[in-house]
Design an enzyme around this catalytic site. Structure first.
Site, PDB file in Angstrom:
ATOM      1  N   HIS A  17      -5.302  -0.244   5.760  1.00  0.00           N
ATOM      2  CA  HIS A  17      -4.859  -1.645   5.786  1.00  0.00           C
ATOM      3  C   HIS A  17      -6.005  -2.549   6.216  1.00  0.00           C
ATOM      4  O   HIS A  17      -6.229  -3.610   5.624  1.00  0.00           O
ATOM      5  CB  HIS A  17      -3.709  -1.840   6.790  1.00  0.00           C
ATOM      6  CG  HIS A  17      -2.439  -1.145   6.454  1.00  0.00           C
ATOM      7  ND1 HIS A  17      -1.770  -0.360   7.367  1.00  0.00           N
ATOM      8  CD2 HIS A  17      -1.693  -1.130   5.321  1.00  0.00           C
ATOM      9  CE1 HIS A  17      -0.668   0.100   6.810  1.00  0.00           C
ATOM     10  NE2 HIS A  17      -0.603  -0.339   5.571  1.00  0.00           N
ATOM     11  N   LYS A  41      13.761   0.013   5.482  1.00  0.00           N
ATOM     12  CA  LYS A  41      12.884   0.907   6.252  1.00  0.00           C
ATOM     13  C   LYS A  41      13.269   0.900   7.723  1.00  0.00           C
ATOM     14  O   LYS A  41      13.527  -0.138   8.301  1.00  0.00           O
ATOM     15  CB  LYS A  41      11.427   0.445   6.152  1.00  0.00           C
ATOM     16  CG  LYS A  41      10.750   0.741   4.849  1.00  0.00           C
ATOM     17  CD  LYS A  41       9.274   0.407   4.940  1.00  0.00           C
ATOM     18  CE  LYS A  41       8.548   0.764   3.657  1.00  0.00           C
ATOM     19  NZ  LYS A  41       7.112   0.455   3.762  1.00  0.00           N
ATOM     20  N   ARG A  90      -3.712   2.784  -3.469  1.00  0.00           N
ATOM     21  CA  ARG A  90      -4.309   4.081  -3.148  1.00  0.00           C
ATOM     22  C   ARG A  90      -4.410   4.955  -4.381  1.00  0.00           C
ATOM     23  O   ARG A  90      -5.359   5.684  -4.564  1.00  0.00           O
ATOM     24  CB  ARG A  90      -3.488   4.809  -2.084  1.00  0.00           C
ATOM     25  CG  ARG A  90      -3.536   4.146  -0.745  1.00  0.00           C
ATOM     26  CD  ARG A  90      -2.578   4.814   0.182  1.00  0.00           C
ATOM     27  NE  ARG A  90      -1.232   4.641  -0.357  1.00  0.00           N
ATOM     28  CZ  ARG A  90      -0.129   4.643   0.351  1.00  0.00           C
ATOM     29  NH1 ARG A  90      -0.182   4.849   1.640  1.00  0.00           N
ATOM     30  NH2 ARG A  90       1.052   4.459  -0.202  1.00  0.00           N
ATOM     31  N   SER A 128       0.883   4.770   6.590  1.00  0.00           N
ATOM     32  CA  SER A 128       1.549   4.654   7.893  1.00  0.00           C
ATOM     33  C   SER A 128       2.474   5.833   8.131  1.00  0.00           C
ATOM     34  O   SER A 128       2.572   6.342   9.253  1.00  0.00           O
ATOM     35  CB  SER A 128       2.341   3.351   7.965  1.00  0.00           C
ATOM     36  OG  SER A 128       1.479   2.243   7.930  1.00  0.00           O
TER      37      SER A 128
END
Length: 162
Positions: A17, A41, A90, A128
């Site tokens: 990040h 989430k 990514r 994360s």
């Protein structure tokens, strides 16, 4: 002044990040890091805690502002005068979802562009979720998160605070 928004849940913020935020800050005059609330989430850190961690991690970046945010990103971008959303990718698997979001945001705010920055090779695997998993088993996360917030993250996630 060109303003961009880097949105995310940042639970917790990783070096991946930070790389995207730092690179965006070299492209835009102002970067707003929007720490998002995603009801789908379950987060390890509260919104206020995530904002605080990011403020610590970006303290050396004068053009970066960290805010907590809930709602439509396209509307928020309009209110803040942002011309772009910056997202890190990514792998190809990230692209499909992010491309769909970019199209929706563009439909909701026709003045808003989305810029994708590809991750650096050393961060391709980093997420994360991985940090949380490693930490929950007492693993070393020091090479995955900013050093200035490592103790804060360990205290919350690591068994026994390791």
């Amino acid at each position: 002044m060109k303003t961009a928004i880097c949105p995310g849940s940042f639970d917790p913020v990783t070096l991946g990040h930070m790389d995207i935020i730092r690179r965006a800050s070299k492209i835009f005059d102002k970067v707003i890091v929007a720490v998002m609330v995603n009801p789908a989430k379950k987060t390890a850190f509260t919104l206020d805690e995530r904002v605080l961690l990011l403020k610590k991690a970006t303290a050396d970046m004068d053009c970066v502002e960290v805010v907590g945010f809930e709602g439509f990103l396209a509307d928020y971008a309009r209110r803040r005068g942002a011309c772009a959303i910056v997202k890190g990718l990514r792998a190809v698997s990230d692209f499909e979802y992010e491309f769909q979001m970019a199209l929706i945001n563009q439909k909701l705010n026709s003045e808003l562009e989305t810029m994708f920055l590809t991750t650096q090779a050393q961060n391709m695997y980093l997420s994360s979720s991985m940090v949380k998993d490693i930490a929950s088993f007492g693993g070393d996360i020091s090479s995955f998160v900013p050093a200035c917030i490592l103790d804060d993250i360990r205290e919350r996630l690591c068994k026994g605070g390791n």
